[in-house]
Design a protein around this motif. Sequence first.
Motif, PDB file in Angstrom:
ATOM      1  N   THR A 198       0.831  -1.200   0.000  1.00  0.00           N
ATOM      2  CA  THR A 198       0.000   0.000   0.000  1.00  0.00           C
ATOM      3  C   THR A 198       0.862   1.246   0.000  1.00  0.00           C
ATOM      4  O   THR A 198       2.034   1.231   0.375  1.00  0.00           O
ATOM      5  CB  THR A 198      -0.923   0.042   1.227  1.00  0.00           C
ATOM      6  N   TYR A 199       0.239   2.349  -0.416  1.00  0.00           N
ATOM      7  CA  TYR A 199       0.818   3.669  -0.289  1.00  0.00           C
ATOM      8  C   TYR A 199       0.155   4.377   0.890  1.00  0.00           C
ATOM      9  O   TYR A 199      -1.072   4.456   0.965  1.00  0.00           O
ATOM     10  CB  TYR A 199       0.597   4.506  -1.552  1.00  0.00           C
ATOM     11  N   GLN A 200       0.979   4.903   1.783  1.00  0.00           N
ATOM     12  CA  GLN A 200       0.513   5.773   2.868  1.00  0.00           C
ATOM     13  C   GLN A 200       0.914   7.185   2.462  1.00  0.00           C
ATOM     14  O   GLN A 200       2.111   7.481   2.346  1.00  0.00           O
ATOM     15  CB  GLN A 200       1.150   5.372   4.198  1.00  0.00           C
ATOM     16  N   GLU A 201      -0.070   8.071   2.217  1.00  0.00           N
ATOM     17  CA  GLU A 201       0.230   9.340   1.568  1.00  0.00           C
ATOM     18  C   GLU A 201      -0.307  10.534   2.350  1.00  0.00           C
ATOM     19  O   GLU A 201      -1.354  10.459   2.992  1.00  0.00           O
ATOM     20  CB  GLU A 201      -0.360   9.344   0.156  1.00  0.00           C
ATOM     21  N   GLY A 202       0.425  11.631   2.243  1.00  0.00           N
ATOM     22  CA  GLY A 202       0.001  12.874   2.887  1.00  0.00           C
ATOM     23  C   GLY A 202       0.667  14.064   2.234  1.00  0.00           C
ATOM     24  O   GLY A 202       1.557  13.924   1.385  1.00  0.00           O
ATOM     25  N   LEU A 272       4.299  20.098  -0.333  1.00  0.00           N
ATOM     26  CA  LEU A 272       5.113  18.903  -0.148  1.00  0.00           C
ATOM     27  C   LEU A 272       4.192  17.690  -0.159  1.00  0.00           C
ATOM     28  O   LEU A 272       3.117  17.716   0.449  1.00  0.00           O
ATOM     29  CB  LEU A 272       5.886  18.960   1.170  1.00  0.00           C
ATOM     30  N   ALA A 273       4.609  16.637  -0.840  1.00  0.00           N
ATOM     31  CA  ALA A 273       3.846  15.394  -0.897  1.00  0.00           C
ATOM     32  C   ALA A 273       4.725  14.261  -0.388  1.00  0.00           C
ATOM     33  O   ALA A 273       5.900  14.143  -0.769  1.00  0.00           O
ATOM     34  CB  ALA A 273       3.377  15.108  -2.320  1.00  0.00           C
ATOM     35  N   LEU A 274       4.153  13.426   0.463  1.00  0.00           N
ATOM     36  CA  LEU A 274       4.879  12.334   1.110  1.00  0.00           C
ATOM     37  C   LEU A 274       4.195  11.015   0.787  1.00  0.00           C
ATOM     38  O   LEU A 274       2.960  10.917   0.820  1.00  0.00           O
ATOM     39  CB  LEU A 274       4.908  12.552   2.629  1.00  0.00           C
ATOM     40  N   ARG A 275       4.996  10.006   0.467  1.00  0.00           N
ATOM     41  CA  ARG A 275       4.458   8.656   0.224  1.00  0.00           C
ATOM     42  C   ARG A 275       5.368   7.626   0.876  1.00  0.00           C
ATOM     43  O   ARG A 275       6.570   7.594   0.603  1.00  0.00           O
ATOM     44  CB  ARG A 275       4.354   8.369  -1.270  1.00  0.00           C
ATOM     45  N   ASP A 326      -9.132   6.671   3.371  1.00  0.00           N
ATOM     46  CA  ASP A 326      -9.873   7.909   3.101  1.00  0.00           C
ATOM     47  C   ASP A 326      -9.016   9.007   2.507  1.00  0.00           C
ATOM     48  O   ASP A 326      -9.494   9.818   1.705  1.00  0.00           O
ATOM     49  CB  ASP A 326     -10.538   8.417   4.390  1.00  0.00           C
ATOM     50  N   VAL A 327      -7.743   9.078   2.907  1.00  0.00           N
ATOM     51  CA  VAL A 327      -6.887  10.182   2.469  1.00  0.00           C
ATOM     52  C   VAL A 327      -5.765   9.643   1.586  1.00  0.00           C
ATOM     53  O   VAL A 327      -4.988   8.778   1.987  1.00  0.00           O
ATOM     54  CB  VAL A 327      -6.302  10.944   3.671  1.00  0.00           C
ATOM     55  N   THR A 328      -5.701  10.167   0.359  1.00  0.00           N
ATOM     56  CA  THR A 328      -4.643   9.860  -0.593  1.00  0.00           C
ATOM     57  C   THR A 328      -4.167  11.178  -1.202  1.00  0.00           C
ATOM     58  O   THR A 328      -4.755  12.241  -0.961  1.00  0.00           O
ATOM     59  CB  THR A 328      -5.158   8.939  -1.711  1.00  0.00           C
ATOM     60  N   LEU A 329      -3.119  11.133  -1.995  1.00  0.00           N
ATOM     61  CA  LEU A 329      -2.664  12.350  -2.676  1.00  0.00           C
ATOM     62  C   LEU A 329      -3.759  12.891  -3.583  1.00  0.00           C
ATOM     63  O   LEU A 329      -3.933  14.106  -3.708  1.00  0.00           O
ATOM     64  CB  LEU A 329      -1.395  12.065  -3.475  1.00  0.00           C
ATOM     65  N   ASP A 330      -4.523  11.999  -4.209  1.00  0.00           N
ATOM     66  CA  ASP A 330      -5.624  12.436  -5.062  1.00  0.00           C
ATOM     67  C   ASP A 330      -6.698  13.160  -4.252  1.00  0.00           C
ATOM     68  O   ASP A 330      -7.181  14.225  -4.649  1.00  0.00           O
ATOM     69  CB  ASP A 330      -6.229  11.234  -5.786  1.00  0.00           C
ATOM     70  N   SER A 331      -7.075  12.605  -3.104  1.00  0.00           N
ATOM     71  CA  SER A 331      -8.112  13.239  -2.287  1.00  0.00           C
ATOM     72  C   SER A 331      -7.647  14.561  -1.700  1.00  0.00           C
ATOM     73  O   SER A 331      -8.465  15.410  -1.346  1.00  0.00           O
ATOM     74  CB  SER A 331      -8.559  12.292  -1.166  1.00  0.00           C
ATOM     75  N   GLY A 333      -6.117  16.746  -3.403  1.00  0.00           N
ATOM     76  CA  GLY A 333      -6.195  17.743  -4.453  1.00  0.00           C
ATOM     77  C   GLY A 333      -4.999  17.809  -5.386  1.00  0.00           C
ATOM     78  O   GLY A 333      -4.933  18.702  -6.246  1.00  0.00           O
ATOM     79  N   PHE A 334      -4.041  16.905  -5.249  1.00  0.00           N
ATOM     80  CA  PHE A 334      -2.900  16.875  -6.170  1.00  0.00           C
ATOM     81  C   PHE A 334      -3.356  16.298  -7.517  1.00  0.00           C
ATOM     82  O   PHE A 334      -4.256  15.471  -7.585  1.00  0.00           O
ATOM     83  CB  PHE A 334      -1.779  16.016  -5.601  1.00  0.00           C
TER      84      PHE A 334
END
Length: 339
Positions: A198-202, A272-275, A326-331, A333-334
């Motif tokens: 999985t990807y854990q993203e923020g 900044l985007a983190l994965r 529930d929260v991904t980079l897409d959600s 707004g990226f």
Amino acid sequence: MFSLMFVVTFVMFLPSISLGEYSEFPMRMPMFKPQRNEGYLCTAVNIGPSKGYWIKGFRPVVIPGTMHHMQIVGCSKPPPVTPGNVWNCGNDGNPVLEPDIPAINRSCSVGDEKHMTLFLWSNQGEAITLPPDVGFAVGGKALLQHLVLQVHYINIDKLPIQGDKSGIDLLITDKEPSKTAGMLSMHVMTNVPAFSKTYQEGGCMISERKELHPFSYLVHTHRLGQMVNLWKVQRATNGQDSWSMIGNKSPQQPQSFYPFSDGLKLVRNDRLALRCTMLNMMNKNVKQGLASYDEMCDMYMMYWVYGNSSNLLEGSNYCTSQGPPDVTLDSLGFNNIPV
């Protein structure tokens, strides 16, 4: 059983150094012998406003295999005053509470909204010396007036019977540099299903009119982390995002602070985007938690600004995303998100 032989409020931070020279101050556990694995324990020193110092480097002093991580935190308000100058500092008493010492359940005092992580050590990480003419401001006129050492123990059987004095030695000076260091951290609340990759993203945005110059970063996960990627994201006038990878490390390598490329700069509206890529081959779900058998997805970024500490980020110096599903980079707004 640990017996309290004396009462300590704060150790005064008054090193004997000559003007403009560096000195090493040992930020150590006060010969305390914990009784339980997975405990978070803290100890503090008071610096005070009478004289200012600048931290130029950090050198971990560890007994291999005994601890999961150590952390230096700067506090703007006095930390808890406890017998022996040791307290439980895991959030809400997690993962476990060490008996016979106070359960404060935090590193800095309640209501201290201006605390800042200054250094983190984990997984065979190494020492770091800050760039020339850069330092973390403490004491004097700086916001941070107190320092706390946090230690997460995972194998107390390897500790000396007389007690532990592990910690982090600080390289300090009383000569003010032209640039002041700060820390910005990103965190994702992990959720890793059984038998999954999985990807854990923020992500977060620089919302203040500041010019930050990042120079070093550390990534932190537990056992399931395979890779951590960090991007700087800028949005063009047509609404399309441009992605620049500025950091990527396996957290299974030594969790040291690694340098960014020279010339990196962050200004208002940069994002900044983190994965964190997680691989779970176990037949049980693993969620966010403080214990070594839980998971985390964290990134710590050291940066500098011109001038004194008043030019650091004035709002929050960390951002937290709730993570999947529930929260991904897409959600967040990226767009044009890297695969």
